[in-house]
Motif scaffolding. Structure first.
Motif, PDB file in Angstrom:
ATOM      1  N   ASN A  73      -4.568  -2.374   2.857  1.00  0.00           N
ATOM      2  CA  ASN A  73      -4.672  -3.590   2.123  1.00  0.00           C
ATOM      3  C   ASN A  73      -3.416  -3.719   1.128  1.00  0.00           C
ATOM      4  O   ASN A  73      -3.734  -4.289   0.198  1.00  0.00           O
ATOM      5  N   THR A  74      -2.300  -3.485   1.861  1.00  0.00           N
ATOM      6  CA  THR A  74      -1.170  -4.029   1.054  1.00  0.00           C
ATOM      7  C   THR A  74      -0.076  -4.921   1.841  1.00  0.00           C
ATOM      8  O   THR A  74      -0.412  -4.915   3.134  1.00  0.00           O
ATOM      9  N   SER A  75       0.751  -5.323   1.148  1.00  0.00           N
ATOM     10  CA  SER A  75       1.701  -6.384   1.842  1.00  0.00           C
ATOM     11  C   SER A  75       2.709  -5.765   2.542  1.00  0.00           C
ATOM     12  O   SER A  75       3.445  -6.421   3.212  1.00  0.00           O
ATOM     13  N   SER A  76       2.775  -4.590   2.831  1.00  0.00           N
ATOM     14  CA  SER A  76       3.833  -4.186   3.613  1.00  0.00           C
ATOM     15  C   SER A  76       3.146  -3.347   4.736  1.00  0.00           C
ATOM     16  O   SER A  76       2.043  -2.752   4.846  1.00  0.00           O
ATOM     17  N   GLY A 126      -8.122   9.735  13.851  1.00  0.00           N
ATOM     18  CA  GLY A 126      -8.059   9.904  15.480  1.00  0.00           C
ATOM     19  C   GLY A 126      -7.170  10.654  16.023  1.00  0.00           C
ATOM     20  O   GLY A 126      -6.732  10.570  17.101  1.00  0.00           O
ATOM     21  N   VAL A 127      -6.409  11.428  15.200  1.00  0.00           N
ATOM     22  CA  VAL A 127      -5.179  12.410  15.947  1.00  0.00           C
ATOM     23  C   VAL A 127      -5.596  13.550  15.836  1.00  0.00           C
ATOM     24  O   VAL A 127      -6.206  14.384  14.990  1.00  0.00           O
ATOM     25  N   THR A 128      -5.233  14.234  17.045  1.00  0.00           N
ATOM     26  CA  THR A 128      -5.538  15.597  17.325  1.00  0.00           C
ATOM     27  C   THR A 128      -4.055  16.307  17.638  1.00  0.00           C
ATOM     28  O   THR A 128      -4.116  17.489  17.637  1.00  0.00           O
ATOM     29  N   GLY A 129      -3.329  15.570  18.202  1.00  0.00           N
ATOM     30  CA  GLY A 129      -1.809  16.182  18.667  1.00  0.00           C
ATOM     31  C   GLY A 129      -0.789  15.821  17.804  1.00  0.00           C
ATOM     32  O   GLY A 129      -0.911  14.653  17.173  1.00  0.00           O
ATOM     33  N   TYR A 130       0.237  16.654  17.361  1.00  0.00           N
ATOM     34  CA  TYR A 130       1.297  16.308  16.632  1.00  0.00           C
ATOM     35  C   TYR A 130       2.668  16.659  17.083  1.00  0.00           C
ATOM     36  O   TYR A 130       2.733  17.584  17.956  1.00  0.00           O
ATOM     37  N   PRO A 131       3.491  15.842  16.840  1.00  0.00           N
ATOM     38  CA  PRO A 131       3.415  15.116  15.975  1.00  0.00           C
ATOM     39  C   PRO A 131       3.033  13.392  16.465  1.00  0.00           C
ATOM     40  O   PRO A 131       3.281  13.238  17.624  1.00  0.00           O
ATOM     41  N   SER A 132       2.320  12.624  15.749  1.00  0.00           N
ATOM     42  CA  SER A 132       1.688  11.373  16.135  1.00  0.00           C
ATOM     43  C   SER A 132       2.372  10.311  15.447  1.00  0.00           C
ATOM     44  O   SER A 132       2.752  10.579  14.151  1.00  0.00           O
ATOM     45  N   LEU A 133       2.600   9.220  15.832  1.00  0.00           N
ATOM     46  CA  LEU A 133       3.078   8.179  15.189  1.00  0.00           C
ATOM     47  C   LEU A 133       2.124   6.983  15.532  1.00  0.00           C
ATOM     48  O   LEU A 133       1.653   6.730  16.449  1.00  0.00           O
ATOM     49  N   LYS A 134       1.883   6.181  14.352  1.00  0.00           N
ATOM     50  CA  LYS A 134       0.874   4.884  14.429  1.00  0.00           C
ATOM     51  C   LYS A 134       1.524   3.923  13.475  1.00  0.00           C
ATOM     52  O   LYS A 134       2.148   4.133  12.456  1.00  0.00           O
ATOM     53  N   PHE A 135       1.576   2.869  14.026  1.00  0.00           N
ATOM     54  CA  PHE A 135       1.944   1.652  13.305  1.00  0.00           C
ATOM     55  C   PHE A 135       0.750   0.786  12.922  1.00  0.00           C
ATOM     56  O   PHE A 135      -0.233   0.781  13.495  1.00  0.00           O
ATOM     57  N   PHE A 136       0.710   0.500  11.248  1.00  0.00           N
ATOM     58  CA  PHE A 136      -0.306  -0.124  10.750  1.00  0.00           C
ATOM     59  C   PHE A 136       0.512  -1.347  10.388  1.00  0.00           C
ATOM     60  O   PHE A 136       1.480  -1.498   9.422  1.00  0.00           O
ATOM     61  N   PRO A 137      -0.241  -2.523  10.696  1.00  0.00           N
ATOM     62  CA  PRO A 137       0.083  -4.170  10.315  1.00  0.00           C
ATOM     63  C   PRO A 137       0.069  -4.239   8.700  1.00  0.00           C
ATOM     64  O   PRO A 137      -1.086  -3.342   8.266  1.00  0.00           O
ATOM     65  N   ALA A 138       0.601  -5.200   8.325  1.00  0.00           N
ATOM     66  CA  ALA A 138       0.312  -5.286   6.787  1.00  0.00           C
ATOM     67  C   ALA A 138      -1.218  -5.578   6.522  1.00  0.00           C
ATOM     68  O   ALA A 138      -1.792  -6.338   7.581  1.00  0.00           O
ATOM     69  N   TYR A 139      -1.700  -5.273   5.455  1.00  0.00           N
ATOM     70  CA  TYR A 139      -3.030  -5.897   5.256  1.00  0.00           C
ATOM     71  C   TYR A 139      -4.202  -5.044   6.006  1.00  0.00           C
ATOM     72  O   TYR A 139      -5.255  -5.610   6.249  1.00  0.00           O
ATOM     73  N   LYS A 150       0.622  -9.938  13.770  1.00  0.00           N
ATOM     74  CA  LYS A 150      -0.176 -11.205  13.497  1.00  0.00           C
ATOM     75  C   LYS A 150      -0.127 -11.719  12.152  1.00  0.00           C
ATOM     76  O   LYS A 150       0.347 -11.023  11.352  1.00  0.00           O
ATOM     77  N   GLU A 151      -0.477 -13.146  11.948  1.00  0.00           N
ATOM     78  CA  GLU A 151      -0.634 -13.640  10.858  1.00  0.00           C
ATOM     79  C   GLU A 151      -1.625 -12.928   9.770  1.00  0.00           C
ATOM     80  O   GLU A 151      -2.770 -12.826  10.731  1.00  0.00           O
ATOM     81  N   PRO A 152      -1.534 -12.684   8.611  1.00  0.00           N
ATOM     82  CA  PRO A 152      -0.337 -12.784   7.965  1.00  0.00           C
ATOM     83  C   PRO A 152       0.670 -11.703   7.950  1.00  0.00           C
ATOM     84  O   PRO A 152       0.039 -10.377   7.806  1.00  0.00           O
ATOM     85  N   PRO A 182       3.688  -9.120   6.767  1.00  0.00           N
ATOM     86  CA  PRO A 182       4.412  -8.673   5.500  1.00  0.00           C
ATOM     87  C   PRO A 182       5.192 -10.033   4.772  1.00  0.00           C
ATOM     88  O   PRO A 182       6.136 -10.541   5.464  1.00  0.00           O
ATOM     89  N   PRO A 183       4.863 -10.441   3.864  1.00  0.00           N
ATOM     90  CA  PRO A 183       5.419 -11.608   2.884  1.00  0.00           C
ATOM     91  C   PRO A 183       7.023 -11.443   2.780  1.00  0.00           C
ATOM     92  O   PRO A 183       7.788 -12.302   2.963  1.00  0.00           O
ATOM     93  N   ALA A 184       7.242 -10.219   2.665  1.00  0.00           N
ATOM     94  CA  ALA A 184       8.736  -9.652   2.429  1.00  0.00           C
ATOM     95  C   ALA A 184       9.557  -9.892   3.757  1.00  0.00           C
ATOM     96  O   ALA A 184      10.725  -9.845   3.824  1.00  0.00           O
ATOM     97  N   CYS A 185       8.758  -9.915   5.057  1.00  0.00           N
ATOM     98  CA  CYS A 185       9.448 -10.017   6.176  1.00  0.00           C
ATOM     99  C   CYS A 185      10.276 -11.417   6.563  1.00  0.00           C
ATOM    100  O   CYS A 185       9.237 -12.174   6.649  1.00  0.00           O
ATOM    101  N   PRO A 186      11.345 -11.418   6.749  1.00  0.00           N
ATOM    102  CA  PRO A 186      11.893 -12.724   6.807  1.00  0.00           C
ATOM    103  C   PRO A 186      11.851 -13.158   8.676  1.00  0.00           C
ATOM    104  O   PRO A 186      11.275 -12.182   9.208  1.00  0.00           O
ATOM    105  N   PRO A 187      11.840 -14.359   9.068  1.00  0.00           N
ATOM    106  CA  PRO A 187      11.700 -14.684  10.293  1.00  0.00           C
ATOM    107  C   PRO A 187      12.687 -13.858  11.056  1.00  0.00           C
ATOM    108  O   PRO A 187      13.792 -13.892  10.945  1.00  0.00           O
TER     109      PRO A 187
END
Ligand code: FAD
Length: 515
Positions: A27-30, A85-98, A130-132, A134-139
Motif C-alpha cells: 500500500n505504498t506509492s512506489s 509462495g517462494v521455495t527456490g532461491y534466488p527468486s524475483l517478484k514484481f509488486f505494482p504500486a499500492y 495498471k492505474e493507479p 506510481p505517482p512519481a513515474c513519468p509517462p
C-alpha cells in the motif's frame, strides 16, 4: 562479521527487509522488485553483485520503483517467505504500486542475470502498470506530435527533452526515469516512425536528444556519446533544472558569505595543497584529540597512518620533516598505549629552525562548501587518500594494500563520521581483497568513492553547488568514458587510471588558491 549478516551491506542501495518490515512495503506509492534469497545459496551469492549494481544503476528511480531483498534463510523470515509462495532461491517478484498486503506479486521466472536485462524488465513493468501507477513515474509511452505541440500549454516545465529513437530502444525511457527526481524538465521518447517530428527537427540519428521549446526553437543536446548516461548527466545540469526539494544554486549564494571565510573562486579540476594540509591539521589536532589514550588497534591504526603520510605525503620539506619526527617518536614509544597529549607535544615540538611546521587551522579551497555544513574535512580526507594511493604508485611501492590498509584502519578507529566508517568498512570487507597492486589500489578507491557518490546523490548532506556525480565527468575526462556493445556506459579503466595518476600527481597540486 559484517554490520549485517547476509549478502547485502548497509552501503548498498538494496533495501533489506525482514519479517517485521515486510508489511511496510505494501500500500505504498512506489512499485518494488523483491529478491528472495538465502545466504547459503551459491546462485544467490553469484546474483547479489548484479542486483547490487542494478540498485545503483536505477537509484534515481527509487520514488517509482524500489529494490528490496529478504533473506529467507533467516529463521524468523521463513513464514514471510513461505506466504509469498517462494521455495527456490534466488527468486524475483514484481509488486505494482499500492499492492495489498495479501498480494504475492508477479513471479519473474527465468529473469535475466544482467543489469541491462533487469532494467528493461523493470521498464516494461512500469510501462504496462495498471492505474493507479506510481505517482512519481513519468509517462513512458512515445510522444506524438500533437502532445509535443501542446506540451508547454499543459506543463510548467522549463525544458522538454525529446529522445528520438527506434522502437526497440530503451534509452528514452531510461533517461525519462533518470530525470524523475528533477524539476523544470520533462523527458519524452519519440519514435523514429513519428514522421512529423522527425522531419520537423531534421533528425537523422537514432538515438539523439533535442531540447524542444517551439516548432522553430529547438536545439540538439551536445553530448560526448549518444547514450543514456550522457543524456541524463547533461539534462540534470541544464540551467533551471534542479533536484526536487533542493534550492536552485545561484552564484549569489557564494557571495552572500554563509561561511566564516569569504568565498574564493578556485579551479574545480585541480587539487589544492591547502586542503591537504588542512586535512592533516584537522585529523592530527582535532579528530585524534577525541581519544585521550590510544592503544591496541587504534594505536596500530595511528602508526600505519603516520607511516603512509611520512612516506607519501607530497608536502613541503618542513611538513615532511614534521611527519618524520612524529613517526620516529611513535616508534620510540615502548608501551602498549600512548597519551594523545604526548603525541600532540611531539607533533607541535617539531619546530625546525623556527618554521612552524604543520600550519594550524583549516583553510579549505577546493573543498570549500557553499555553507559551513557542507564539504570541508570529509572532502579533504577523500582527496588526501587519493593523493596517497597515487603517490605510492608513483614512488614504486609494491605493496598495493599499504595505503588502503592505513586508510581503512584510520577511518575505522578515528573518522568522526561513524556511519561513514561503517559504510566504508563494509565496502572494504566486500572487495578490498581485489586489490593486488598499487595501480588496483588507485582504481579501487576511485570506484568506491563513486559508489559513495551514488548513494549520497540527493541526500541532505549534498552541497547544491557540488552535486554528487560519477567522477570524472565527460568534460573532465572524455577518454575515460566508453560504450559497450549494447550501448551501456562503461569506464575505460586504463584511461581512468592515467587520468587519476595525473590529476592527483604531486607536480599538479596547486600550492595556492590564486592559481
Ligand atoms: P567528496 O565526495 O568529498 O569528493 C571530494 C572531491 O573528490 C570532489 O570534489 C571531486 O573533485 C573528487 N572526487 C569525486 N568523486 C571522486 C572519485 N570517485 N574518485 C576520485 N576523486 C573524486 N557521507 C555520508 O553522508 N554518508 C557516508 O556514508 C559517507 N561515507 C564516507 C566515507 C569516507 C571514507 C569519507 C572520507 C567520507 C564519507 N562521507 C559520507 C562524506 C561524503 O563522501 C563527502 O565527502 C561529503 O559529503 C563532501 O562531499 P563533496 O561534495 O565535497 O565531495
Amino acid at each position: 562479521s559484517g554490520a549485517r549478516a547476509g549478502l547485502y551491506s548497509p552501503g548498498d542501495r538494496v533495501r533489506v527487509v525482514d519479517a517485521d518490515s515486510v508489511p511496510q512495503l505494501f500500500n505504498t506509492s512506489s512499485a518494488f522488485l523483491l529478491e528472495l534469497y538465502a545466504t547459503w545459496c551459491g546462485h544467490c551469492a553469484a546474483f547479489a553483485p548484479v542486483f547490487r549494481s542494478l540498485a545503483r544503476d536505477i537509484s534515481e528511480w527509487k520514488p517509482a520503483v524500489d529494490l528490496v531483498a529478504i533473506d529467507c534463510a533467516e529463521e524468523e523470515n521463513r513464514k514471510a517467505c513461505t506466504s509469498l509462495g517462494v521455495t527456490g532461491y534466488p527468486s524475483l517478484k514484481f509488486f505494482p504500486a499500492y499492492s495489498s498486503n495479501e498480494s504475492v506479486g508477479e513471479s519473474l521466472r527465468g529473469f535475466p542475470r544482467d543489469v541491462q536485462g533487469l532494467r528493461r524488465l523493470v521498464i516494461d513493468r512500469l510501462e504496462s502498470h495498471k492505474e493507479p501507477g506510481p505517482p512519481a513515474c513519468p509517462p513512458l509511452e512515445p510522444a506524438s506530435a500533437a502532445e509535443v505541440d501542446g506540451f508547454y500549454e499543459s506543463n510548467k516545465d522549463q525544458h522538454l527533452a525529446l529522445v528520438f529513437e527506434k522502437n526497440d530502444s530503451y534509452v528514452g525511457r531510461e533517461v525519462t526515469l533518470d530525470l524523475l527526481q528533477y524539476e523544470n524538465i520533462a523527458v519524452r521518447r519519440v519514435l523514429s516512425s513519428e514522421k512529423d517530428l522527425v522531419s520537423r527537427l531534421g533528425v537523422t540519428e537514432f538515438p539523439s536528444c533535442y531540447l524542444y521549446y517551439t516548432d522553430t526553437n529547438y536545439t540538439r543536446l551536445p553530448v560526448l556519446m549518444e547514450a543514456r548516461t550522457f543524456y541524463s548527466y547533461a539534462l540534470q545540469r541544464l540551467p533551471g533544472v534542479v533536484r526536487a526539494g533542493k534550492p536552485l544554486p545561484s552564484d549569489s549564494d557564494l557571495q552572500r558569505n554563509y561561511t566564516e571565510e569569504p568565498w574564493r573562486s578556485f579551479n574545480r579540476s585541480r587539487v589544492y595543497m591547502s586542503d591537504l594540509e588542512s586535512a592533516l591539521h584537522y585529523s592530527l589536532r582535532v579528530e585524534l584529540s577525541a581519544h585521550t589514550t590510544i592503544s591496541g588497534d587504534d594505536l596500530t591504526a595511528l602508526k600505519q597512518y603516520i607511516t603512509v603520510l611520512t612516506k607519501y605525503f607530497p608536502g613541503r620539506p618542513a611538513i615532511k620533516g614534521a611527519l618524520k619526527a612524529v613517526e620516529n617518536w611513535l616508534q620510540e614509544q615502548e608501551g602498549t598505549e600512548i597519551q594523545y597529549s604526548d603525541f600532540r607535544k611531539a607533533l607541535d615540538s617539531t619546530v625546525l629552525s623556527g618554521d612552524a611546521v604543520l600550519p594550524a587551522g583549516v583553510r579549505w579551497v577546493g573543498c570549500q562548501g557553499s555553507q559551513p555544513q557542507y564539504r570541508g574535512y570529509p572532502c579533504a580526507v577523500w582527496t588526501l587518500f587519493h593523493v596517497l594511493t597515487v603517490q605510492a604508485k608513483a614512488s614504486g611501492s609494491t605493496d598495493g594494500l599499504e595505503v588502503l590498509r592505513a586508510m581503512r584502519a584510520y577511518v575505522s578507529s578515528f573518522f568522526g563520521c561513524r556511519p561513514c566508517a561503517t559504510h566504508f568498512e563494509s565496502m572494504a570487507q566486500e572487495s578490498l581483497s581485489d586489490v593486488t597492486s598499487p595501480a588496483t589500489a588507485v582504481l579501487w578507491l576511485w570506484s568506491r568513492h563513486n559508489q559513495v557518490n551514488n548513494r549520497l546523490a540527493g541526500e541532505p548532506s549534498e552541497d547544491p553547488h557540488f552535486p554528487k556525480i560519477q567522477w570524472p565527468t565527460p568534460e573532465l575526462c572524455p577518454s575515460c568514458h566508453s560504450l559497450k556493445n549494447g550501448g551501456e556506459h562503461s569506464w575505460s579503466k586504463d584511461q581512468v587510471l592515467d587520468f587519476l595518476y595525473n590529476y592527483f600527481s604531486a607536480e599538479r597540486i596547486l600550492p595556492d588558491y590564486l592559481q
